[in-house]
Structure formats: C-alpha cells, structure tokens
Design a protein around this motif. Structure first.
Motif, mmCIF file in Angstrom:
data_model
loop_
_atom_site.group_PDB
_atom_site.id
_atom_site.type_symbol
_atom_site.label_atom_id
_atom_site.label_comp_id
_atom_site.label_asym_id
_atom_site.label_seq_id
_atom_site.Cartn_x
_atom_site.Cartn_y
_atom_site.Cartn_z
ATOM 1 N N ASP A 220 0.823 -1.214 0.000
ATOM 2 C CA ASP A 220 0.000 0.000 0.000
ATOM 3 C C ASP A 220 0.851 1.255 0.000
ATOM 4 O O ASP A 220 1.870 1.345 0.718
ATOM 5 C CB ASP A 220 -0.919 0.008 1.220
ATOM 6 N N ASP A 221 0.412 2.270 -0.767
ATOM 7 C CA ASP A 221 1.146 3.537 -0.850
ATOM 8 C C ASP A 221 1.159 4.262 0.488
ATOM 9 O O ASP A 221 2.095 5.020 0.774
ATOM 10 C CB ASP A 221 0.505 4.434 -1.919
ATOM 11 N N ASP A 222 0.124 4.042 1.317
ATOM 12 C CA ASP A 222 0.056 4.729 2.610
ATOM 13 C C ASP A 222 1.246 4.376 3.500
ATOM 14 O O ASP A 222 1.597 5.135 4.410
ATOM 15 C CB ASP A 222 -1.238 4.362 3.341
ATOM 16 N N PHE A 223 1.843 3.210 3.272
ATOM 17 C CA PHE A 223 2.950 2.746 4.118
ATOM 18 C C PHE A 223 4.295 2.805 3.384
ATOM 19 O O PHE A 223 5.250 2.162 3.820
ATOM 20 C CB PHE A 223 2.671 1.309 4.587
ATOM 21 N N TYR A 224 4.367 3.582 2.293
ATOM 22 C CA TYR A 224 5.613 3.634 1.515
ATOM 23 C C TYR A 224 6.761 4.130 2.386
ATOM 24 O O TYR A 224 7.835 3.510 2.440
ATOM 25 C CB TYR A 224 5.432 4.550 0.302
ATOM 26 N N TYR A 225 6.565 5.277 3.052
ATOM 27 C CA TYR A 225 7.633 5.834 3.883
ATOM 28 C C TYR A 225 7.873 4.985 5.132
ATOM 29 O O TYR A 225 9.007 4.854 5.594
ATOM 30 C CB TYR A 225 7.299 7.269 4.284
ATOM 31 N N THR A 226 6.812 4.401 5.679
ATOM 32 C CA THR A 226 6.979 3.525 6.849
ATOM 33 C C THR A 226 7.825 2.309 6.487
ATOM 34 O O THR A 226 8.700 1.896 7.255
ATOM 35 C CB THR A 226 5.604 3.066 7.368
ATOM 36 N N ARG A 227 7.585 1.768 5.290
ATOM 37 C CA ARG A 227 8.401 0.630 4.837
ATOM 38 C C ARG A 227 9.848 1.040 4.600
ATOM 39 O O ARG A 227 10.761 0.223 4.786
ATOM 40 C CB ARG A 227 7.818 0.056 3.534
ATOM 41 N N HIS A 228 10.044 2.302 4.210
ATOM 42 C CA HIS A 228 11.425 2.749 3.995
ATOM 43 C C HIS A 228 12.215 2.718 5.304
ATOM 44 O O HIS A 228 13.410 2.382 5.307
ATOM 45 C CB HIS A 228 11.438 4.169 3.415
ATOM 46 N N LEU A 229 11.537 3.060 6.405
ATOM 47 C CA LEU A 229 12.217 3.032 7.698
ATOM 48 C C LEU A 229 12.363 1.609 8.248
ATOM 49 O O LEU A 229 13.386 1.268 8.840
ATOM 50 C CB LEU A 229 11.454 3.875 8.720
ATOM 51 N N LEU A 230 11.345 0.797 8.043
ATOM 52 C CA LEU A 230 11.289 -0.500 8.720
ATOM 53 C C LEU A 230 11.594 -1.695 7.832
ATOM 54 O O LEU A 230 11.832 -2.794 8.334
ATOM 55 C CB LEU A 230 9.904 -0.698 9.343
ATOM 56 N N GLY A 231 11.528 -1.514 6.515
ATOM 57 C CA GLY A 231 11.768 -2.634 5.621
ATOM 58 C C GLY A 231 10.656 -3.673 5.718
ATOM 59 O O GLY A 231 9.517 -3.379 6.062
ATOM 60 N N SER A 232 10.992 -4.924 5.463
ATOM 61 C CA SER A 232 9.989 -5.996 5.461
ATOM 62 C C SER A 232 9.486 -6.328 6.859
ATOM 63 O O SER A 232 8.466 -7.008 7.007
ATOM 64 C CB SER A 232 10.573 -7.255 4.823
ATOM 65 N N ALA A 233 10.178 -5.833 7.896
ATOM 66 C CA ALA A 233 9.745 -6.110 9.269
ATOM 67 C C ALA A 233 8.379 -5.510 9.557
ATOM 68 O O ALA A 233 7.670 -5.983 10.451
ATOM 69 C CB ALA A 233 10.763 -5.588 10.271
ATOM 70 N N LEU A 234 7.992 -4.453 8.804
ATOM 71 C CA LEU A 234 6.671 -3.876 8.994
ATOM 72 C C LEU A 234 5.588 -4.913 8.695
ATOM 73 O O LEU A 234 4.686 -5.144 9.510
ATOM 74 C CB LEU A 234 6.497 -2.653 8.082
ATOM 75 N N ALA A 235 5.661 -5.525 7.525
ATOM 76 C CA ALA A 235 4.657 -6.529 7.148
ATOM 77 C C ALA A 235 4.738 -7.745 8.063
ATOM 78 O O ALA A 235 3.700 -8.346 8.413
ATOM 79 C CB ALA A 235 4.852 -6.941 5.692
ATOM 80 N N TRP A 236 5.944 -8.127 8.468
ATOM 81 C CA TRP A 236 6.112 -9.285 9.342
ATOM 82 C C TRP A 236 5.609 -9.019 10.760
ATOM 83 O O TRP A 236 5.367 -9.953 11.516
ATOM 84 C CB TRP A 236 7.567 -9.729 9.380
ATOM 85 N N ALA A 237 5.455 -7.747 11.128
ATOM 86 C CA ALA A 237 4.881 -7.409 12.430
ATOM 87 C C ALA A 237 3.367 -7.328 12.365
ATOM 88 O O ALA A 237 2.655 -7.785 13.260
ATOM 89 C CB ALA A 237 5.450 -6.093 12.940
ATOM 90 N N ARG A 238 2.836 -6.749 11.274
ATOM 91 C CA ARG A 238 1.407 -6.497 11.192
ATOM 92 C C ARG A 238 0.596 -7.728 10.768
ATOM 93 O O ARG A 238 -0.530 -7.913 11.227
ATOM 94 C CB ARG A 238 1.132 -5.344 10.215
ATOM 95 N N ALA A 239 1.124 -8.559 9.901
ATOM 96 C CA ALA A 239 0.386 -9.765 9.491
ATOM 97 C C ALA A 239 0.145 -10.703 10.688
ATOM 98 O O ALA A 239 -0.996 -11.173 10.886
ATOM 99 C CB ALA A 239 1.128 -10.484 8.370
ATOM 100 N N PRO A 240 1.146 -10.991 11.513
ATOM 101 C CA PRO A 240 0.875 -11.806 12.708
ATOM 102 C C PRO A 240 -0.109 -11.141 13.661
ATOM 103 O O PRO A 240 -0.867 -11.830 14.345
ATOM 104 C CB PRO A 240 2.261 -11.949 13.355
ATOM 105 N N ALA A 241 -0.109 -9.797 13.704
ATOM 106 C CA ALA A 241 -1.047 -9.096 14.588
ATOM 107 C C ALA A 241 -2.490 -9.381 14.175
ATOM 108 O O ALA A 241 -3.372 -9.558 15.020
ATOM 109 C CB ALA A 241 -0.771 -7.592 14.559
ATOM 110 N N ALA A 242 -2.747 -9.427 12.870
ATOM 111 C CA ALA A 242 -4.090 -9.743 12.384
ATOM 112 C C ALA A 242 -4.487 -11.172 12.757
ATOM 113 O O ALA A 242 -5.625 -11.432 13.173
ATOM 114 C CB ALA A 242 -4.151 -9.551 10.873
ATOM 115 N N VAL A 243 -3.549 -12.101 12.627
ATOM 116 C CA VAL A 243 -3.817 -13.494 12.995
ATOM 117 C C VAL A 243 -4.034 -13.609 14.509
ATOM 118 O O VAL A 243 -4.888 -14.372 14.970
ATOM 119 C CB VAL A 243 -2.656 -14.398 12.544
#
Length: 577
Positions: free
Chosen positions: A33-56
């Motif tokens: 998502d474009d909304d998280f473009y800059y957030t991903r720049h700071l955190l890399g793939s760890a952003l998705a790896w943190a949020r996907a488990p949170a949903a589960v």
C-alpha cells in the motif's frame, strides 16, 4: 476422505484456511500500500512481518475463550440435536481446538515480537542518520498536532548524566548507576518499557509464557494448582491486549494525494517548499483488537457468572460409598438438575480448595432421581476428597453442570462400540443404566439395535463396582430374549497369564457369564467382527480413556470404514475434559 475430515476435525481445516488468508492479506497490504511507503522505507519488510501476525493474533484471541465456555457449547449441542450429528461431533474437540489456537497465538506472538524489536532498532538507527538522507529526514519530521511525525522514538529523549558530570559522563555516578548514559541505544529500551505499546507488549508476552509453560502435561497432572492459578493470568493478558493498540506506533501517510512518495522521496530538502511535495503527514492506526475480543470476553463473563450461580445452589448428599480400589461413589441431589447420558459435572470441595474445580463423568441415568459420580484416587485433590468423605462430609459440595459430551450421541447410532479404560468406564455406566430403564419402560424411541462394550482394567478390584450393573443387564436381556443386543468383553490388562476357569457358568473374577479376557484386545479382530456382523451400518465408536488408545481406535475407524457409503462406516468419538 470425508470420513477422515469428520474424525479429525473439519473446523480445524477452516480455521487454518482463515489464518492463512488473514496473514497473506495483511502482509500484502503493509508490503504494497502507498500509505505505508515511507513507513516501509524506515522498517523494511519487518513492517509486514509485524502487522500480518497481529491480524492473525486478533482472530485467534477472539477464538481462544469460546472453546472453554462450556455452557455455550452445551447450548449449541442442544440446538443441533435435530440438525447434524457431524456438527455436534466437532464440539467434542473443544479442548483440542483450544490448545491449537493457543499454539498459534504463541507462534504469532513470537514473530510479532521479533519483528517489532527489529523495528525499534531500525527506527533508532534512522534517527541517528545511519541509513541515509531520506531515513534521517523522515525521522526528524517535527510533531505538529500529533500528525506529522513518523518515527515514534523522537519523543524518547536519551538519558543524560547530571549537569555537574557532563564533562566526564562515565566517571563517578555513571559507574554506580548505568542509567546515567548518553548511549543512544537507551531510546529503544526506554520506549519498550515506558510507552503504552511497549509496556503492554511486555506484560502480554510474559503472561503468555507463564500460561503456556504451566499448561504442560507434566505440570498440569502433577501440580494442578500451579496450572490452575497461573492460567488465570489470561485476565492480565486480555487487559493488556485491549490497550496494546492504543500506542498507535505503526503510522501511515494520509496525504498521499498531495504528497506522492514516488516523486518526492528523492528530494526531502524540498518538502514543504514546492507545491508538488508538501510535508508528508502521518497518523497512527486505530486500535482494532478490542473489537475482535470484546464479544468473547462478554460471553466468558456471563459463563463465569452462571457458574457462580450454580455454585451457590445447595447440594444434598444422598449416599456415599467407598468401593474397592479406593473408588468413591457420591450420590447427590440438586434442585432443578437435569442430565443426559454420558454428561459430566465439575465438582468443588470448599474444605479442600475454594477455587479448584475438577470434571467427573456422571454414572447415573437420566431416569434416576439423583446424579452420581465415581471418583478414583488419582492425586492430591482426589485423595483428600476421599479422606474427607470417609468421615462426615465437611461443608457443601459445589456442583457446576451438567455439560454435554460425545457420549450423548450414543443412541443416535444404530450400532455403538463403547470402550472404557479403568475409571473411564463411568460414562458407559450411565449409558448402561439408561438402556436398562428404556427396556424396562419399553421406550419406542430407542433406535440402537446393538451395543459392543469393552472395558480394559489393570486390576481385578476395579471390576467390582461395575459388575453388579452388568449382571442386572445380563438378566434383563435374557428375560426379554435380547441376548444379542449387548455384547461385552472385559480385559484384564495387568495379567499376562490366562487363569483356568473352574466354574463353567460364571467368570471367577467378575461373576458374570462373559469370561474375562487377559491381555489387551486385538482391535483389528474386534473391528473386523463388528463390520461383518453389521453390514451397511453406521457404527459410533466411543472412548473414555488415554490418548494413546484414542490414536489406535481412530486409525481403526478409518481403516475399517468402507469407501462405499452404502456399507459399514465407523465414526470415532472421544470424551474430552
């Protein structure tokens, strides 16, 4: 394949599918998502790896309480009586499903925690200018109305030494107190223990570790009180879970229409200076966990209130008997108490412990004006209960229930195989008594035409308290010319040598006409015999016994079920507490 799904749990397959969908869906959302473009720049793939488990985690924390809401399950089981035997069958796997959900929570918590620890490290390095111009610019965005900033660590100041020690910060006081440090790494550590998200995360994780470790088989069986008390840390876990999201540390850009990150990412010096690149603005995500768990939490509170009301209802002792092999029989009465065959209750003895509740299958029949349980000496609590009941009973007995089990469905099958191991015969005592009453009253609703009963015991004394009931049934079946209705086999597993029977009419161990077998059953032979004697029948196999025996019987049910739906099918059912 269909038989395997029924015996092993269709809900588990659906549950795993939903977990996989949630993980993939949210991973792709935070990864693209474009909304998280800059957030991903700071955190890399760890952003998705943190949020996907949170949903589960949200999904599984919603489910974890429901399998232990026994009144809810009994209500659902009752509503499905006329609908689906297969659906009711899945409810008997409630504790297995509870454990399965707990394992998923533990796994996702570990992934979520590791990912966020990496996030803290990368946020701190970005603040220090380690990763380049864009990362530094994003980390240095000023806070204007709690919207502009992206890096939450900018609110955590590095811990500085006292003013008089600024020239030599690590001399004197610093040696006595490690907090006096200008180490920038203090920022993520302080954030982890002072922010809402960090503090609740620590509390949640520690509670979960204690709950899971205390639930291990060895602790639960040997130190039940440790398991019981520590398991109630789930209250702390859920409170922390509800407030965890209010930290809003994962932030997304909300002015993407005005500030296109793809165009502006290479010119951070121009942010706010040219119309094409206004200063990017960010907001924290709305806390969502409470929306997932509030419903189950309310249901569980109602469950506990109902249990307390039942606990306060008076229980009368009708009869107390100590049988051989130190088996205690309690015959009790309680106003408004109604039961079905094979159901169980939770018992509490306040003189032993006001908080401990233990499950016991009832051995009485619904047709009787009392309910009874047989309790074998199996630990500190049962030993104390037996000792207490050998004297005058001290105080009232708390009773919660009854609760439904797989054995309730025994009369829904035209043929039933009942397998009890040791004291695991108790639900079948209830069934046998009920059969006696049904034949006595000529109940036209009785659909069952054949029952095979197997009882495995290690000692001869264990047979004594149940043998009288079997003798009554033997006589009843003979008088009504229904000798073929009940086939029972008793196995003395603790004896390796066959004893010669001098009395040709009755067994020397039990006094029954059916001779006792020595050793363990040959289950292939037994299942093959049942299949041959009942072609084109649906056979319900019921077990109250150890997990090792359950695995054997479950495999035999699958092995001897015919592929042709018009021929014999075996369906496995096991008691779970």
């Amino acid at each position: 394949m269909a038989n395997w799904i029924i015996n092993n749990g269709f809900p588990a397959l659906v549950w795993m599918t939903i977990n996989t969908f949630l993980f993939v869906w949210y991973y792709l959302q935070y990864d693209r998502d474009d909304d998280f473009y800059y957030t991903r720049h700071l955190l890399g793939s760890a952003l998705a790896w943190a949020r996907a488990p949170a949903a589960v985690l949200n999904f599984n924390c919603m489910l974890i309480l429901l399998p232990v809401c026994r009144n809810l399950l009994s209500l659902i089981r009752g509503s499905f009586v006329c609908c689906s035997r297969t659906m009711r069958k899945q409810l008997d796997k409630n504790l297995s499903f509870h454990k399965l959900v707990a394992y998923m929570i533990a796994l996702m918590t570990a992934v979520h925690t590791v990912a966020h620890l990496l996030n803290l490290e990368w946020l701190n390095n970005s603040k220090l200018g380690v990763y380049g111009k864009l990362s530094t610019a994003l980390s240095n965005l000023e806070d204007e109305g709690n919207e502009t900033f992206l890096n939450p660590l900018q609110h955590i100041e590095a811990v500085s030494p006292p003013a008089e020690s600024k020239e030599e910060p690590f001399k004197g006081r610093a040696s006595m107190c490690p907090l006096y440090s200008q180490d920038p790494q203090q920022k993520p550590i302080k954030f982890a223990f002072t922010s809402i998200a960090g503090l609740t995360g620590v509390v949640i994780t520690l509670s979960l570790i204690l709950i899971i470790t205390s639930s291990m088989e060895v602790i639960r069986r040997s130190y039940f009180e440790v398991f019981w008390y520590i398991h109630h840390l789930f209250i702390v876990f859920f409170v922390g879970l509800v407030f965890h999201g209010y930290g809003r540390i994962v932030r997304s850009q909300f002015n993407t229409d005005d500030h296109n990150a793809t165009f502006c990412k290479d010119r951070p010096d121009d942010w706010g200076k040219i119309p094409e690149c206004p200063i990017p603005q960010f907001k924290g995500g709305e806390p969502m966990t409470w929306k997932w768990v509030i419903g189950p939490m309310i249901i569980y509170v109602c469950e506990r209130v109902l249990r307390f009301i039942r606990y306060m209802q008076a229980v009368q002792y009708r009869k107390i008997v100590i049988h051989p092999s130190k088996v205690l029989e309690l015959q009790l009465r309680k106003k408004g108490f109604k039961m079905e065959v094979g159901q169980y209750v939770f018992l509490n003895c306040p003189s032993i412990s006001q908080l401990e509740w233990h499950p016991f299958t009832m051995t009485s029949a619904p047709e009787e004006d009392f309910f009874s349980v047989h309790i074998r000496s199996a630990g500190d609590w049962t030993d104390q209960l037996i000792d207490t009941m050998q004297k005058l009973p001290e105080g009232a007995m708390g009773v919660d229930g009854p609760f439904g089990t797989a054995s309730e469905d025994v009369f829904d099958y035209e043929v039933s195989m009942l397998v009890g191991a040791g004291i695991g015969v108790t639900p079948f005592a209830s069934i046998m008594k009920s059969i006696w009453y049904k034949f006595k009253e000529c109940d036209p609703k009785l659909r069952t035409r054949k029952i095979y009963f197997y009882w495995l015991c290690r000692e001869t004394n264990a047979f004594e308290w149940f043998a009288d009931l079997l003798q009554v049934l033997e006589k009843e079946m003979e008088e009504r010319n229904l000798g073929d209705f009940l086939t029972y086999k008793l196995f003395l597993t603790g004896w390796d040598q066959v004893i010669v029977h001098f009395d040709e009419d009755t067994d020397v161990v039990t006094g029954l006409k059916q001779k006792t077998h020595y050793g363990r059953p040959n289950w292939d032979k037994e299942f093959d015999q049942v299949r041959k004697e009942n072609p084109a029948s649906v056979v319900g196999t019921f077990l109250c016994g150890p997990a090792a025996l359950a695995k054997v019987l479950q495999k035999k049910c699958a092995k001897y079920s015919d592929v042709d739906p018009r021929k014999t099918k075996f369906y496995f059912n096991k008691e779970n507490f």
